[in-house]
Every structure is written in C-alpha cells, then in structure tokens.
Design a protein around this motif. Sequence first.
Motif, PDB file in Angstrom:
ATOM      1  N   GLU A   1       0.829  -1.202   0.000  1.00  0.00           N
ATOM      2  CA  GLU A   1       0.000   0.000   0.000  1.00  0.00           C
ATOM      3  C   GLU A   1       0.867   1.257   0.000  1.00  0.00           C
ATOM      4  O   GLU A   1       0.571   2.226  -0.705  1.00  0.00           O
ATOM      5  N   MET A   2       1.927   1.236   0.819  1.00  0.00           N
ATOM      6  CA  MET A   2       2.816   2.399   0.882  1.00  0.00           C
ATOM      7  C   MET A   2       3.500   2.638  -0.466  1.00  0.00           C
ATOM      8  O   MET A   2       3.605   3.779  -0.921  1.00  0.00           O
ATOM      9  N   HIS A   3       3.960   1.576  -1.106  1.00  0.00           N
ATOM     10  CA  HIS A   3       4.589   1.722  -2.425  1.00  0.00           C
ATOM     11  C   HIS A   3       3.588   2.312  -3.427  1.00  0.00           C
ATOM     12  O   HIS A   3       3.938   3.192  -4.221  1.00  0.00           O
ATOM     13  N   ALA A   4       2.352   1.827  -3.376  1.00  0.00           N
ATOM     14  CA  ALA A   4       1.339   2.344  -4.296  1.00  0.00           C
ATOM     15  C   ALA A   4       1.058   3.820  -4.015  1.00  0.00           C
ATOM     16  O   ALA A   4       0.985   4.637  -4.950  1.00  0.00           O
ATOM     17  N   GLU A   5       0.937   4.181  -2.729  1.00  0.00           N
ATOM     18  CA  GLU A   5       0.669   5.575  -2.371  1.00  0.00           C
ATOM     19  C   GLU A   5       1.831   6.473  -2.776  1.00  0.00           C
ATOM     20  O   GLU A   5       1.644   7.550  -3.338  1.00  0.00           O
ATOM     21  N   ILE A   6       3.032   6.036  -2.480  1.00  0.00           N
ATOM     22  CA  ILE A   6       4.209   6.834  -2.815  1.00  0.00           C
ATOM     23  C   ILE A   6       4.333   6.967  -4.335  1.00  0.00           C
ATOM     24  O   ILE A   6       4.647   8.042  -4.847  1.00  0.00           O
ATOM     25  N   GLY A   7       4.070   5.886  -5.057  1.00  0.00           N
ATOM     26  CA  GLY A   7       4.105   5.963  -6.521  1.00  0.00           C
ATOM     27  C   GLY A   7       3.079   6.953  -7.051  1.00  0.00           C
ATOM     28  O   GLY A   7       3.366   7.748  -7.948  1.00  0.00           O
ATOM     29  N   GLY A   8       1.874   6.919  -6.480  1.00  0.00           N
ATOM     30  CA  GLY A   8       0.848   7.870  -6.893  1.00  0.00           C
ATOM     31  C   GLY A   8       1.244   9.305  -6.586  1.00  0.00           C
ATOM     32  O   GLY A   8       1.067  10.202  -7.422  1.00  0.00           O
ATOM     33  N   LEU A   9       1.775   9.518  -5.388  1.00  0.00           N
ATOM     34  CA  LEU A   9       2.224  10.868  -5.033  1.00  0.00           C
ATOM     35  C   LEU A   9       3.367  11.325  -5.925  1.00  0.00           C
ATOM     36  O   LEU A   9       3.422  12.490  -6.329  1.00  0.00           O
TER      37      LEU A   9
END
Length: 156
Positions: free
Chosen positions: A69-77
Amino acid sequence: MAQIWTMIGLMGAALATMIGLCLRTIRAEISGLAGETRAEIGGLRNEMRAEFSGLRNEMQAGIGGLRNEMHAEIGGLRKEMHAEIGGLRKEMVAEFAGVRNEMHAEVGGLRHEMNVRFDHVDRRLDKLEGLDREVHALTLKVSGWQPPPPKETDED
C-alpha cells in the motif's frame, strides 16, 4: 528375651521394608510426575511455537500488505508531483518567454530611440565641424595675428 529381640528384629525389618517400599513408590510417582511434567512442558512449548509462528506469519503478511500500500501511495504521489512540477515548469517557461519578448521589445525601442538621438547629435556635430576653421579665419581677419592651428586629436 530372645523372643522379644526376635520380635523387635522382625518389626524393624518390617519397618525398613515398608520405608523402602514407600520410598520406591514415592520415587516412582516423582519420576512419573517428572515425565508428565516434561511431556506437558514439551506440549506447551510446541503450542507456543505454533502460536508464535502463526503470529509471525500474520505480521509478515500484514507488513507486506502495508508495504505494498505504501509503495502504491508513494508511486501515486510521485506521479502527481511530477505532473505538478511539469505544469509549473511549462508555466515558468511561458512566463520567461513572455518576459524575454517584452525585454527584447523594450530594448529594441530604446535602441531605436538612442539611434534617432545619436543621429540628431551627429547632424549637430557635422554643423559644428567647420567651426574651428571659421574661428581661426575670423581671428586672423579681426586681430591680424595668426593663432596656432587647432590641434587634431586621436578622436578626429
């Protein structure tokens, strides 16, 4: 008296036998309890290992999910930031181009105005160019003496 001593001996032997049998029974019970305790502790140890292993697996799965989830959020940001920075970059380039064009227009206008003024000054200087010769000739005519000719400078 021999009978009394025989009875005492028999009673002593019986007592010693009973004590020996009791001690053996107690030892057997203690050994049995020790074996049961070891087995019980081993079972509890195995259950605790199984529980800890299960908890470890659950925690690793939870941490792995959070990591994803963190990787996905950071990628989106990161993508949003790149888009915003790209937009700001385009706006800044457009603004700088506008400022550059305005500056070129202003400098061009100033250059034209300066050229016009310098042309005007050049025309006035052209009129004054022969003034040295005229003053020299006038001085000679009026005063009758010859002043030294005007010196020519490197600027001429």
